[in-house]
Write a protein that holds these residues in place. Structure first.
Motif, PDB file in Angstrom:
ATOM      1  N   UNK A   9      -9.404   4.191   1.916  1.00 41.21           N
ATOM      2  CA  UNK A   9      -8.681   3.788   3.123  1.00 41.21           C
ATOM      3  C   UNK A   9      -7.319   3.211   2.745  1.00 41.21           C
ATOM      4  N   UNK A  10      -6.260   3.838   3.255  1.00 45.79           N
ATOM      5  CA  UNK A  10      -4.901   3.385   2.999  1.00 45.79           C
ATOM      6  C   UNK A  10      -4.617   2.065   3.729  1.00 45.79           C
ATOM      7  N   UNK A  11      -3.598   1.320   3.276  1.00 44.94           N
ATOM      8  CA  UNK A  11      -3.315   0.003   3.865  1.00 44.94           C
ATOM      9  C   UNK A  11      -3.124   0.017   5.379  1.00 44.94           C
ATOM     10  N   UNK A  12      -2.479   1.087   5.920  1.00 42.25           N
ATOM     11  CA  UNK A  12      -2.226   1.120   7.365  1.00 42.25           C
ATOM     12  C   UNK A  12      -3.500   1.193   8.186  1.00 42.25           C
ATOM     13  N   UNK A  13      -4.611   1.608   7.555  1.00 43.09           N
ATOM     14  CA  UNK A  13      -5.901   1.634   8.239  1.00 43.09           C
ATOM     15  C   UNK A  13      -6.840   0.550   7.701  1.00 43.09           C
ATOM     16  N   UNK A  14      -6.318  -0.253   6.769  1.00 42.48           N
ATOM     17  CA  UNK A  14      -7.137  -1.292   6.158  1.00 42.48           C
ATOM     18  C   UNK A  14      -6.574  -2.673   6.412  1.00 42.48           C
ATOM     19  N   UNK A  15      -6.152  -3.338   5.346  1.00 44.63           N
ATOM     20  CA  UNK A  15      -5.722  -4.730   5.463  1.00 44.63           C
ATOM     21  C   UNK A  15      -4.209  -4.888   5.569  1.00 44.63           C
ATOM     22  N   UNK A  16      -3.489  -3.758   5.680  1.00 40.88           N
ATOM     23  CA  UNK A  16      -2.067  -3.800   5.981  1.00 40.88           C
ATOM     24  C   UNK A  16      -1.192  -4.302   4.846  1.00 40.88           C
ATOM     25  N   UNK A  17       0.037  -4.631   5.207  1.00 42.73           N
ATOM     26  CA  UNK A  17       1.020  -5.019   4.197  1.00 42.73           C
ATOM     27  C   UNK A  17       0.820  -6.435   3.675  1.00 42.73           C
ATOM     28  N   UNK A  18      -0.016  -7.232   4.346  1.00 40.34           N
ATOM     29  CA  UNK A  18      -0.227  -8.613   3.903  1.00 40.34           C
ATOM     30  C   UNK A  18      -1.513  -8.802   3.099  1.00 40.34           C
ATOM     31  N   UNK A  19      -2.427  -7.856   3.189  1.00 40.38           N
ATOM     32  CA  UNK A  19      -3.697  -8.018   2.496  1.00 40.38           C
ATOM     33  C   UNK A  19      -4.569  -9.039   3.187  1.00 40.38           C
ATOM     34  N   UNK A  20      -5.439  -9.672   2.429  1.00 41.84           N
ATOM     35  CA  UNK A  20      -6.361 -10.668   2.999  1.00 41.84           C
ATOM     36  C   UNK A  20      -6.550 -11.812   2.015  1.00 41.84           C
ATOM     37  N   UNK A  21      -5.767 -12.868   2.203  1.00 35.32           N
ATOM     38  CA  UNK A  21      -5.844 -14.072   1.389  1.00 35.32           C
ATOM     39  C   UNK A  21      -5.836 -13.697  -0.102  1.00 35.32           C
ATOM     40  N   UNK A  22      -6.761 -14.268  -0.875  1.00 39.68           N
ATOM     41  CA  UNK A  22      -6.762 -13.983  -2.311  1.00 39.68           C
ATOM     42  C   UNK A  22      -7.713 -12.849  -2.680  1.00 39.68           C
ATOM     43  N   UNK A  23      -8.343 -12.213  -1.679  1.00 41.33           N
ATOM     44  CA  UNK A  23      -9.307 -11.151  -1.971  1.00 41.33           C
ATOM     45  C   UNK A  23      -8.660  -9.773  -2.034  1.00 41.33           C
ATOM     46  N   UNK A  24      -7.726  -9.507  -1.109  1.00 37.06           N
ATOM     47  CA  UNK A  24      -7.114  -8.186  -1.009  1.00 37.06           C
ATOM     48  C   UNK A  24      -5.607  -8.329  -1.203  1.00 37.06           C
ATOM     49  N   UNK A  25      -5.045  -7.789  -2.279  1.00 37.13           N
ATOM     50  CA  UNK A  25      -3.594  -7.853  -2.475  1.00 37.13           C
ATOM     51  C   UNK A  25      -2.845  -7.121  -1.364  1.00 37.13           C
TER      52      UNK A  25
END
Length: 364
Positions: A156-172
């Motif tokens: 899953x690419x960022x635009x369909x996932x956690x986006x340009x910001x990620x998710x705290x310290x788990x997802x860059x």
């Protein structure tokens, strides 16, 4: 725990003071132990492909790990934002709009073998409504391409996932993520209402009946914790419809048998808890008849609950046989061992009473 309630006016205008009670050392130790156990569980679901280790690769590949995984996938969207590889095929239809689904999944980022999120570790499947904005767009699209019992990988690419910001310290930031998803159940959320509005002839067609019965199972499960009689009512509605459904294909018969096994089992558990042993035994007999000559298996839970019903009916010898079957399937289950002790104690008391009554009759 807050010493005083928060005043939002003060918070906006000039700030406020928080007083937090210090965490006790025992609590810290408990948290550390829980974290350690969680990390151990995560390790069980490590995916070495994410760090570039592939057992099925004959030659060394200079590509990035996710590039190698993607090379074995197909697009499920035209823009290539979500790619898929089926690991285990499923059966039946894919989820429709606004269906409720239950899934297990592991989520991974590149160059880290342990999942950043896992329903398996939490031992709790995730349930959500399709096309309702409940989950990441990538997960929503992914599950809509799946069938029941299917297990697949999705890139899953960022635009369909956690986006340009990620998710705290788990997802860059701007991370592509890999999800392994298992579709456990599709629940037609509007099936119950739609079924009631169908003409009588269509109410016997298997596909309509099946969707309705799945929705009744969900209702029963939701009621079970607070209103067992209510759960019994919903399960029995489903059984009544399913037993008389028109079966035009072999697949219909298989799906009917699987769902009936689930419904009879649920009713057995309900009647056991309600202290209705005769009704519980009736459902066990239905299970026994249903599984004869099929690949369906009677679970330890079913044998255990039937044993409890038989104990209530003072049929101790047969109850012990059922418990032995349960024990052979789950030899470490403490509830089974405790029930064996209970049956032995009750049978001993029963025999003593019978002996006293016999002596009393002889003395008359």
């Amino acid at each position: 725990m807050w010493k005083n309630p928060i005043n939002f006016k003060h918070l906006v205008e000039g700030g406020t003071v928080f007083e937090v009670e210090p965490q006790l050392e025992d609590d810290l130790n408990d948290d550390a132990q829980q974290d350690l156990e969680y990390e151990k569980e995560l390790h069980k679901f490590a995916n070495l492909n994410c760090i570039g280790q592939f057992d099925d690769e004959d030659v060394y590949n200079m590509s990035e790990p996710f590039e190698i995984i993607e090379s074995k996938m197909e697009n499920i969207l035209e823009d290539g934002g979500i790619k898929k590889r089926v690991l285990r095929t499923g059966y039946g239809e894919t989820p429709g709009d606004k269906c409720i689904v239950r899934v297990h999944y592991n989520g991974y980022i590149e160059y880290k073998e342990e999942p950043f999120d896992s329903t398996y570790v939490r031992n709790k499947p995730h349930q959500f409504t399709v096309n309702n904005g409940d989950v990441l767009p990538g997960l929503d699209f992914a599950v809509q391409s799946m069938k029941i019992t299917e297990k697949s990988q999705f890139m899953i690419r960022p635009e369909y996932g956690y986006g340009k910001y990620g998710c705290m310290d788990r997802i860059p930031a701007n991370s592509t993520v890999l999800f392994e998803i298992e579709l456990l159940e599709i629940i037609e959320s509007a099936a119950g209402e739609n079924y009631q509005n169908l003409p009588e002839e269509q109410k016997k067609e298997f596909e309509n009946v099946y969707k309705y019965c799945i929705s009744q199972c969900v209702k029963g499960k939701e009621l079970f914790g607070r209103n067992i009689w209510g759960a019994v009512k919903e399960y029995n509605k489903a059984v009544s419809s399913l037993e008389f459904a028109q079966l035009r294909e072999y697949e219909h018969q298989v799906k009917q048998q699987v769902l009936l096994l689930k419904l009879y089992s649920n009713l057995l558990v309900c009647y056991t808890k309600l202290g209705e042993p005769k009704k519980g035994c009736i459902n066990f007999n239905k299970i026994n008849a249903l599984t004869q000559g099929t690949d369906l298996k009677i679970s330890s839970k079913v044998y255990f609950n039937n044993a409890k019903c038989l104990r209530m009916l003072e049929n101790y010898d047969l109850a012990k046989k059922r418990l032995q079957m349960a024990f052979s399937l789950e030899p470490r289950n403490p509830e089974i061992l405790e029930e064996i002790k209970t049956i032995d104690a009750e049978q001993k008391n029963y025999l003593e009473k019978q002996a006293k009554m016999g002596r009393a009759l002889l003395q008359q």
